[in-house]
Design a protein around this motif. Structure first.
Motif, PDB file in Angstrom:
ATOM      1  N   UNK A 137      21.102  42.797  48.137  1.00 63.09           N
ATOM      2  CA  UNK A 137      20.003  41.666  47.777  1.00 63.09           C
ATOM      3  C   UNK A 137      20.382  41.458  46.079  1.00 63.09           C
ATOM      4  N   UNK A 138      20.110  40.485  45.575  1.00 58.97           N
ATOM      5  CA  UNK A 138      19.942  40.303  44.219  1.00 58.97           C
ATOM      6  C   UNK A 138      18.763  39.260  44.059  1.00 58.97           C
ATOM      7  N   UNK A 139      18.467  39.414  42.744  1.00 60.13           N
ATOM      8  CA  UNK A 139      17.236  38.563  42.218  1.00 60.13           C
ATOM      9  C   UNK A 139      17.543  37.626  41.314  1.00 60.13           C
ATOM     10  N   UNK A 140      16.611  36.386  41.425  1.00 62.36           N
ATOM     11  CA  UNK A 140      16.734  35.315  40.324  1.00 62.36           C
ATOM     12  C   UNK A 140      15.282  34.906  39.950  1.00 62.36           C
ATOM     13  N   UNK A 141      14.804  34.839  38.750  1.00 61.48           N
ATOM     14  CA  UNK A 141      13.145  34.622  38.502  1.00 61.48           C
ATOM     15  C   UNK A 141      13.101  33.177  38.076  1.00 61.48           C
ATOM     16  N   UNK A 142      14.013  32.370  38.187  1.00 60.43           N
ATOM     17  CA  UNK A 142      13.844  30.887  37.670  1.00 60.43           C
ATOM     18  C   UNK A 142      14.880  30.104  38.417  1.00 60.43           C
ATOM     19  N   UNK A 143      14.838  28.784  38.316  1.00 59.49           N
ATOM     20  CA  UNK A 143      15.848  27.984  38.908  1.00 59.49           C
ATOM     21  C   UNK A 143      17.132  27.969  38.348  1.00 59.49           C
ATOM     22  N   UNK A 144      17.246  27.742  37.108  1.00 60.50           N
ATOM     23  CA  UNK A 144      18.669  27.856  36.410  1.00 60.50           C
ATOM     24  C   UNK A 144      19.302  29.109  36.701  1.00 60.50           C
ATOM     25  N   UNK A 145      18.617  30.349  36.665  1.00 60.35           N
ATOM     26  CA  UNK A 145      19.288  31.745  37.030  1.00 60.35           C
ATOM     27  C   UNK A 145      19.712  31.542  38.614  1.00 60.35           C
ATOM     28  N   UNK A 146      18.779  30.910  39.540  1.00 59.28           N
ATOM     29  CA  UNK A 146      19.226  30.790  40.931  1.00 59.28           C
ATOM     30  C   UNK A 146      20.545  30.157  41.251  1.00 59.28           C
ATOM     31  N   UNK A 147      20.549  28.970  40.218  1.00 61.92           N
ATOM     32  CA  UNK A 147      21.962  28.328  40.573  1.00 61.92           C
ATOM     33  C   UNK A 147      23.133  28.867  40.140  1.00 61.92           C
ATOM     34  N   UNK A 148      22.946  29.562  38.874  1.00 63.28           N
ATOM     35  CA  UNK A 148      23.905  30.346  38.293  1.00 63.28           C
ATOM     36  C   UNK A 148      24.344  31.749  39.214  1.00 63.28           C
TER      37      UNK A 148
ATOM     38  N   UNK B 138      16.671  32.953  49.672  1.00 67.59           N
ATOM     39  CA  UNK B 138      15.239  32.914  49.974  1.00 67.59           C
ATOM     40  C   UNK B 138      14.617  32.347  48.681  1.00 67.59           C
ATOM     41  N   UNK B 139      13.990  31.067  48.719  1.00 66.67           N
ATOM     42  CA  UNK B 139      13.675  30.406  47.651  1.00 66.67           C
ATOM     43  C   UNK B 139      12.317  29.990  47.636  1.00 66.67           C
ATOM     44  N   UNK B 140      11.550  30.605  46.426  1.00 67.91           N
ATOM     45  CA  UNK B 140      10.224  30.005  46.112  1.00 67.91           C
ATOM     46  C   UNK B 140      10.107  28.586  45.633  1.00 67.91           C
ATOM     47  N   UNK B 141       9.184  27.716  46.018  1.00 65.99           N
ATOM     48  CA  UNK B 141       9.192  26.258  45.542  1.00 65.99           C
ATOM     49  C   UNK B 141       8.847  26.225  43.968  1.00 65.99           C
ATOM     50  N   UNK B 142       7.843  27.177  43.651  1.00 68.36           N
ATOM     51  CA  UNK B 142       7.244  27.044  42.146  1.00 68.36           C
ATOM     52  C   UNK B 142       7.948  28.069  41.293  1.00 68.36           C
ATOM     53  N   UNK B 143       8.766  27.389  40.517  1.00 67.98           N
ATOM     54  CA  UNK B 143       9.856  28.251  39.777  1.00 67.98           C
ATOM     55  C   UNK B 143       9.701  27.220  38.523  1.00 67.98           C
ATOM     56  N   UNK B 144      10.051  28.508  37.239  1.00 63.97           N
ATOM     57  CA  UNK B 144      10.249  27.785  36.035  1.00 63.97           C
ATOM     58  C   UNK B 144      11.440  27.299  35.770  1.00 63.97           C
ATOM     59  N   UNK B 145      11.678  26.333  34.681  1.00 63.17           N
ATOM     60  CA  UNK B 145      12.878  25.820  34.322  1.00 63.17           C
ATOM     61  C   UNK B 145      13.227  24.630  35.349  1.00 63.17           C
ATOM     62  N   UNK B 146      13.719  24.853  36.554  1.00 60.86           N
ATOM     63  CA  UNK B 146      14.246  24.155  37.654  1.00 60.86           C
ATOM     64  C   UNK B 146      13.266  24.513  38.710  1.00 60.86           C
ATOM     65  N   UNK B 147      12.411  23.546  39.189  1.00 62.79           N
ATOM     66  CA  UNK B 147      11.767  24.029  40.412  1.00 62.79           C
ATOM     67  C   UNK B 147      12.647  24.108  41.642  1.00 62.79           C
ATOM     68  N   UNK B 148      11.963  24.804  42.720  1.00 65.17           N
ATOM     69  CA  UNK B 148      12.676  25.182  43.906  1.00 65.17           C
ATOM     70  C   UNK B 148      13.290  23.913  44.627  1.00 65.17           C
TER      71      UNK B 148
END
Length: 231
Positions: A29-40, A51-61
């Protein structure tokens, strides 16, 4: 091979709980705290599931979901939504999320949903016997999980493909939404609008006129049936 899961949530407590349960079940498992970090992270790590939360900072889910769905690898997505955010949940399913849970949720149920989605994606099941389902200009190959319409490849999500195969294997049989939820998704409970959204998306991809569907027909008050082409 250990399967990799990327958890995207800006609530550190939620992320830590999900990570602990998934790691205890054998996932990496790895973690990301915002949409931009998730895409990277998706570009860098190529996870087997997000596993994607819809309410995210920078870029929403929802935007993250949209971006992931144009990728060729078709990484499965399990959405997390706040209770009552029905419109966002439906939009997420329309964008191609494979499953969802509403907060608060049971971490153990999330693990089961993750395993179910990965199993349907082919990561934990033996190869399926070769089978070609043909209906006029629509051809579906179950073993390779590919579909073509009039010679052009169809971009189907995991659940769209499974739903199409299930309906094509049972032509002219009427299925209620609860039946499809159980037989395609493997759920004996859940929001029936999930089926409605996926039927709508399938129609947009396989029907000449989605507003007047000829293949996936609505049986009012009951559900849906697949009518083979007569050409």
């Amino acid at each position: 091979m250990t399967q990799r899961v990327l958890v995207v949530d800006d609530d550190q407590t939620v992320s830590d709980v999900i990570r602990r349960y998934l790691e205890n079940d054998g996932f990496q498992v790895s973690l990301a705290a915002d949409g931009a970090a998730a895409l990277a992270a998706v570009e860098r790590q190529a996870p087997h599931l997000v596993v994607l939360d819809l309410m995210l900072p920078l870029i929403n889910g929802l935007e993250v979901c949209r971006a992931l769905r144009v990728r060729p690898d078709g990484v499965p997505i399990v959405m997390l939504t706040a209770r009552g955010d029905e419109s966002d949940r439906i939009l997420g399913l329309q964008l191609g999320a494979d499953d969802y849970l509403t907060k608060p949720f049971s971490p153990r149920e999330l693990v089961l949903r993750v395993r179910s989605v990965l199993r349907r994606a082919g990561g934990a099941t033996p190869p399926e016997r070769p089978e070609a389902l043909t209906d006029g200009n629509l051809v579906v190959h179950t073993a390779s999980r590919t579909a073509r319409l009039a010679g052009a490849d169809l971009a189907l999500t995991l659940r769209e493909f499974d739903l199409l195969v299930h309906l094509m294997r049972h032509p002219s049989r009427v299925f209620g939404r609860a039946e499809l939820l159980e037989q395609v998704w493997g759920w004996n409970f859940g929001d029936h609008s999930t089926v409605t959204v996926h039927v709508r998306r399938l129609r947009e991809k396989i029907e000449a006129n989605p507003a007047d569907p000829q293949r996936i027909v609505t049986v009012w008050g009951v559900g849906y049936r697949y009518e083979p082409a007569h050409a």
